[in-house]
Design a protein around this motif. Sequence first.
Motif, mmCIF file in Angstrom:
data_model
loop_
_atom_site.group_PDB
_atom_site.id
_atom_site.type_symbol
_atom_site.label_atom_id
_atom_site.label_comp_id
_atom_site.label_asym_id
_atom_site.label_seq_id
_atom_site.Cartn_x
_atom_site.Cartn_y
_atom_site.Cartn_z
ATOM 1 N N UNK A 169 0.674 -1.103 -0.267
ATOM 2 C CA UNK A 169 0.071 0.176 -0.072
ATOM 3 C C UNK A 169 1.053 1.185 0.122
ATOM 4 N N UNK A 170 2.083 1.281 0.527
ATOM 5 C CA UNK A 170 2.792 2.345 0.536
ATOM 6 C C UNK A 170 3.288 2.824 -0.704
ATOM 7 N N UNK A 171 3.504 1.580 -1.619
ATOM 8 C CA UNK A 171 4.145 1.823 -2.987
ATOM 9 C C UNK A 171 3.371 2.841 -3.770
ATOM 10 N N UNK A 172 2.142 2.810 -4.055
ATOM 11 C CA UNK A 172 1.289 3.744 -4.820
ATOM 12 C C UNK A 172 1.147 4.947 -4.240
ATOM 13 N N UNK A 173 1.441 5.089 -3.044
ATOM 14 C CA UNK A 173 1.220 6.470 -2.211
ATOM 15 C C UNK A 173 2.566 6.990 -2.294
ATOM 16 N N UNK A 174 3.574 6.194 -2.058
ATOM 17 C CA UNK A 174 4.837 6.686 -2.281
ATOM 18 C C UNK A 174 4.950 7.252 -3.686
ATOM 19 N N UNK A 175 4.703 6.369 -4.698
ATOM 20 C CA UNK A 175 4.756 7.140 -5.959
ATOM 21 C C UNK A 175 4.028 8.327 -6.041
ATOM 22 N N UNK A 176 2.814 8.594 -5.591
ATOM 23 C CA UNK A 176 2.192 9.920 -5.734
ATOM 24 C C UNK A 176 3.078 10.971 -4.920
ATOM 25 N N UNK A 177 3.517 10.659 -3.943
ATOM 26 C CA UNK A 177 4.508 11.664 -3.140
ATOM 27 C C UNK A 177 5.495 12.145 -3.848
ATOM 28 N N UNK A 178 6.263 11.373 -4.362
ATOM 29 C CA UNK A 178 7.291 11.346 -5.279
ATOM 30 C C UNK A 178 7.087 12.169 -6.410
ATOM 31 N N UNK A 205 4.571 14.117 -6.636
ATOM 32 C CA UNK A 205 4.028 15.481 -6.108
ATOM 33 C C UNK A 205 5.167 16.449 -5.727
ATOM 34 N N UNK A 206 6.249 15.727 -5.031
ATOM 35 C CA UNK A 206 7.478 16.640 -4.769
ATOM 36 C C UNK A 206 8.003 17.186 -5.912
ATOM 37 N N UNK A 207 8.071 16.410 -6.964
ATOM 38 C CA UNK A 207 8.706 16.790 -8.167
ATOM 39 C C UNK A 207 7.646 17.928 -9.068
ATOM 40 N N UNK A 266 13.058 7.186 -2.465
ATOM 41 C CA UNK A 266 13.929 6.170 -3.275
ATOM 42 C C UNK A 266 13.394 6.238 -4.712
ATOM 43 N N UNK A 267 11.997 6.513 -5.131
ATOM 44 C CA UNK A 267 11.546 6.820 -6.204
ATOM 45 C C UNK A 267 11.824 8.202 -6.658
ATOM 46 N N UNK A 268 11.958 9.019 -6.257
ATOM 47 C CA UNK A 268 12.391 10.444 -6.414
ATOM 48 C C UNK A 268 13.617 10.299 -7.146
#
Lengths: 396, 427, 256
Positions: free
Chosen positions: B233-242, B244-246, B310-312
């Motif tokens: 579950x953290x993966x998709x929301x981590x992608x969105x955060x990354x 969003x940060x960029x 990490x994704x960022x």
Amino acid sequence: MAVAALGSTPRVKVAPWNDPVIRGWVFQIVVVGLVAALAWYLVSNTIDNLNRQKIASGFDYLGREAGFEIGDTMIAYSPASTYARAIWVGILNTLRVAVLGIILATILGTLIGIGRLSPNWLLNKICAWYVEAFRNVPLLLWLFLFYKLISEAFPGPRQAISALWGSLFLSNRGLYFPVPMADPIHVWMGVALLLGIAGAVLLHRWAKKRQEATGQPFPSISSGFGVAIGLPLLVWLAAGAPSAMSWPELKGFNFEGGTVIQPEFTALLVGLVLYTSAFIAEIVRSGILALHKGQSEAAAALGLSRSQSMRLVLLPQALRVIVPPMTSQYLNITKNSSLAIAIGYPDLVASINVTINQTGQAIENILLIMAAYLSVSLSISAFMNWYNKRIALTER
Amino acid sequence: MSDDALPGGERRQLAPPIDESGALGWMRRNLFSSWGNGITTVVLIVAVGWILSGFLEWALFTATFTAATGTECRGGGACWALIREKWRYIFFGSFPYEQHWRPFFAVIAMLAMLITSADRRMWNWRLLVIWGVGSFITFLLMFGQIHIPLSLVLSIALVVGGIGMNLRKAVADAGEMNAYRALAAIGLVGLALRIAGILPAWSFAIAPLSYVETSLWGGIPVTIILATYGLAFAFPYGVLLALGRRSNLPLIKGLCVGFIELIRGVPLISLLIMASVMLPLFLPSGTTIDKFLRAQVAVILFAGAYIAEVIRGGLQSLPKGQFEAADAMGLSYPQKTLLIVLPQALRVVIPPLINTFIGFFKDTSLVLIIGIFDFLNTANQALVDPNWAGFPAEVYLFAAFVYFIFCYSMSRYSKYLEVELNKGTRR
Amino acid sequence: MAAKAARDLSNVASVIELKSVNKWFGQFHVLSDINLDVKEGEKIVICGPSGSGKSTLIRCINRLEEHQAGDIIVDGVTLSNDVKNIEAIRREVGMVFQSFNLFPHLTILDNLTLAPIWVKKMPKKDAEEVAMSLLNRVRIPEQALKYPGQLSGGQQQRVAIARALCMRPKIMLFDEPTSALDPEMVKEVLDVMVELAREGMTMMVVTHEMGFARAVADRVIFMDRGEIVEQNEPEAFFANPQNERTKLFLGQILHH
């Protein structure tokens, strides 16, 4: 048709829903709106619940009497002290283990990282297995293991192991050892130390100028050390070398006098240092490996000795690669020190936990924890950004 | 200065000097190449030998392997009988004894899901199927009975239909597009009816086994569930955060940066305490949240921020030309991100992602603070039994060994993937 | 470049002597019974296919690689594991690498003065004077305060040559100095090397630039599979290769 002035383009009429700028803002407002709505929902629920359970709000509780005991304190504390003081004791304890942990882990980690690069196969493999062992097991498990070993391996105070002709006592209540009794000369020794450090810096500057002028090198590092340590020593000797010590003595069920390193602190420190040093070792190793092989060859071809090429060519470049991940490991040590609560070391989280249980005011206390840790992590991030900008290699 | 020209192509082959090759040569080069080296080798052999012999003496030669109670086991070496006695509890917690096959197979299912997910070759619709089926099996085994609410089915229909309509617009034939439209329509209408209260709260019950509630779960399955679904579950929301940060939009960027720095700046323990203490306050009074779920939510929140970073890194490593080419082709932001940017960025970050996962796997041990019985906690509990008191080293070393096996295998798998999946690319 | 006239070096002392030098990488015999005498002021060009051991050969001379059998004598000092010997030899031998290997964290000037200050213990001012005069010689004095990352490849290699020359070596070794450069920058580096040769420096150059060899070399050596296959004066070497392998190699590289 007039020629448009240089630098201005006629603004084309775009429908607002197609204009990317407007779309961007609409999207942002929608998202922020959703987040705000969610926040409002949570907050209103919280207020509702707090009222229902008759939990107070605000930070007034900090002035109230704490009513609980803290086992390991650096400053005076009793159950009659305020919550604020209890929390402050917790902060000091966290800092104590974090700072010591950072220093020791850096030293140990660097040694092991360099050992990983050693041409001696045995040393290389031993360091490699050390790193793998500590990196693949949770820190909490190491803490439990060390704590249980320390507290169960050692006897009670009455049967404590004594060493050094009865001056050291090791029991499951900790390691008691003598400390010099407070003496006015200590203040002067502190002053002498500061002067010594200043002197060492000045000595280093003078040596550098001399080398630039005449080419003669000067061992400024070792002599700098000598000055920084020698000056306080001289002061101590001049004052008649006062050596009155406070000795630990068994009184009743435990020792009194001297000072103590408790098993909780020891287990936490040892666990943190060993665990983090494994990660630091990898960072140091990859920093040195990241160096282009040609750099050390060029330095050698120019005739620089191994220590000179390390100091002047390799280490400055390696540090660029090492410092960022190293600072995040320092941050990890600070955060991991919160595991203290599992083995009974009274750090910040432990103090706050008891406070939450007693006052019921979860929100304020959690905010305090977050503020404390965030200030540490944000200052470390700021330092890292500053450092990165400063040492960035100038390229075209 | 003789002219060493040889006719044709023959080489005069000389063997290297004797002590350069073979075992002796290897030892000379690697252990005794200089005085310093030689002394180090000798000192190390002595030190390691002494420590190792002492340890083996305790762990093997004077150890007790079978005993009925703790007192029998005392005296001398390690008490491995304790492990023999308690290993089922340590591994599976308080789960009903005869049904331990259920968490066992749940663990196998989750490991299978994880291993196949990291393999890039699986990165398409197959991944969703694997996770769907795997999760279904896992939770069926663990809970014993699953009730699937109608609203969940409708939501899935809506999501699948919506995504399919959007992404497969250019590629799919009319039949497939109609299928997506139908799904989306059913989902939308159904959910609306459900929310309006017209459709009752039906749920489909699947109940082949006896129900086991989460408070009885313990040991390895708990650790793996927390880590696996934390990551999932953290993966998709981590992608969105990354992403969003960029982003260039200042409010979005600010929100994402703030959130990420906040979560990364505080220890996991404080988040766990927050989750267990504050979550009940955030929700309308009377709603109770399963303790296990609280821990899982905390792990997800925590993991997402780290995964985002990490994704960022992966996103930053993409050459700008990729984004420009996608824009030039006229792709919208979602299309560009899903079809061009993310596949490439994620490809690059598999090794650090696996490292992050190994970190979470270890971090799940912290849930013992809030009373969840993960693997470390059950090991801890095994020491509490007064019959078998006093053997902390055996239990903790055994637990450490198990953790080591898991984490070390994962890191080796990560290295294998790194090599395997880069075979086609120029490095 | 104009062809070079042959020189008579029979009365000149040898500065580098290689006697039956052998080296193995594990089981692989990379240098096979090398015998070579380099006279003072002589320019040697070494060519050959990749893997022939030519880079390894010159890297053995300043102990960047260790040879396992035979003797290497540089300026009267026998190369061995003795650290003092190695340091003495490295002071007299300068090296230029294919990948330049400038120190990216130091300015050009600091790159040049580093070794004179720390190895020869020169005062900083004197070292800087020497450095600037050499930067003038390689014709980029204006780059003194820039960093290597800001220079082009050709400029970086010229700085690398100046850096080696700052130590006033007797012998200069070049390991494929132009192989990593864009074609338009090769000439500026070769020009510097030609000038250096004309001033009398002893040089051993591993390169594929045959025009340079023709202009400057006293001897061209062809190495293949670890052995010296053929050596001769450039005119004779290019016009009349004796060995089959030499003919094959020259046929491959002289086409363009």
